[in-house]
Design an enzyme around this catalytic site. Structure first.
Site: not given
Ligand code: RIB
Ligand code: CA
Length: 312
Positions: A194, A240-242
């Site tokens: 990520t 922008l992880h998720d």
């Protein structure tokens, strides 16, 4: 054949973008959204999930409130990253749609028992408390779960909450350990991946320029969300992880992966929540996870922008 998923989440601006990406993608059928305490307390993560469904023009989506705290530990939240509401940035109206009465864990169990085995994916964007509780209450569901795809952990990137631990795992390491031990096909998207998906100014402005409501709202979410990590890492944009979890479901070719043994540190106060990954296979521990080590960031943001353009 659409992918049928339950999104387990602690919105959170990046969770919000992930939910919007899923709702914008015809390949995905969201059976329900289950909320968990994490970035902010449960009442706020649940309220935020409702708000996000309404941004997407999807008041039909069923949202279920889950665990208000980790299995064994006091709740740790991240208002310093996500703001007091957990969804700071845009001014979004109070939700009109309401939560389902059924508790999230019951929804997970009943859905997995009623749907055909091996057809439902659990896409987890926060601490794994709800999934661990469901497995503890109903061990029979484990072989019925198609896969768990989880944002969490870190290998060479270390941690973002302590030097050793990433937030989702740090908050509830016992839950992560229990889910990993259940023998369910498990894909982990850690910080190593990520941190390559940065919300650069150009990428955010492309979202802001979308001729709909969603684009500018997402840009405002990211304007707020990225400031913490930009300052911390000195980068143009924050990770922008998720949404990487949903992008994995949509376009796995965007990712590089490796079969790795992952264990969770639950004892040491210094390294609690660390994902100990045997990347170089120096132990005889069997690989138990598909770990995403890299992502084609341009391809990811092209996909994200194209899909969000489809929303109202
Ligand atoms: O460490 C990043 C993760 O923790 C993301 O899921 C973010 O939303 C927070 O939950
Ligand atoms: Ca999250």
């Amino acid at each position: 054949m659409s992918q049928r998923i339950i999104i387990d989440t602690d919105p959170g601006q990046d969770d919000a973008v992930a939910i919007l990406l899923a709702l914008a993608s015809p390949e995905i059928e969201v059976l329900g959204i289950t909320t968990v305490a994490g970035n902010v307390p449960l009442a706020l993560t649940s309220r935020n999930a409702l708000k996000i469904c309404e941004v997407a023009g999807r008041p039909d989506v069923k949202v279920f409130a889950g665990a208000a705290r980790p299995l064994q530990r006091p709740l740790v939240t991240a208002e310093h990253v996500h703001g007091r509401t957990g969804l700071d940035g845009p001014s979004l109206p109070d939700p009109v749609m309401t939560l389902q009465a059924q508790p999230a864990v019951d929804f997970i169990i009943t859905t997995l028992r009623s749907e055909a085995p091996g057809t439902v994916t659990l896409a987890t964007l926060g601490p794994l408390t709800n999934v661990a509780l469901a497995l503890a209450q109903a061990p029979d569901i484990a072989p019925r779960i198609k896969q768990v795809v989880a944002m969490g952990g870190g290998c060479f990137e270390g941690g973002n909450t302590t030097p050793a631990a990433e937030f989702n795992i740090y908050v509830d390491p016992e839950a992560a350990r229990a889910v990993l031990a259940a023998g369910i096909p498990f894909t982990l998207i850690p910080l190593d991946c990520t941190h390559q998906a940065l919300t650069s100014r150009a990428r955010v402005e492309a979202l802001r320029a979308l001729p709909n409501r969603t684009g500018p709202v997402v840009a405002q979410l990211l304007d707020f969300f990225e400031r913490y990590d930009e300052e911390k890492y000195g980068t143009d944009g924050g990770p922008l992880h998720d949404p990487c979890v949903i992008a994995w479901l949509l376009r796995p070719a965007l990712f590089s992966t490796r079969e790795v043994n992952v264990e969770i540190e639950c004892s040491s106060p210094l390294t609690r929540g660390m994902t100990v990954m045997d990347w170089w296979r120096v132990t005889d521990r069997k690989p138990n996870a598909t770990v995403c080590g890299g992502i084609d960031a341009d391809g990811f943001f092209t996909l994200l922008t194209e899909r969000l353009a489809r929303l109202p």
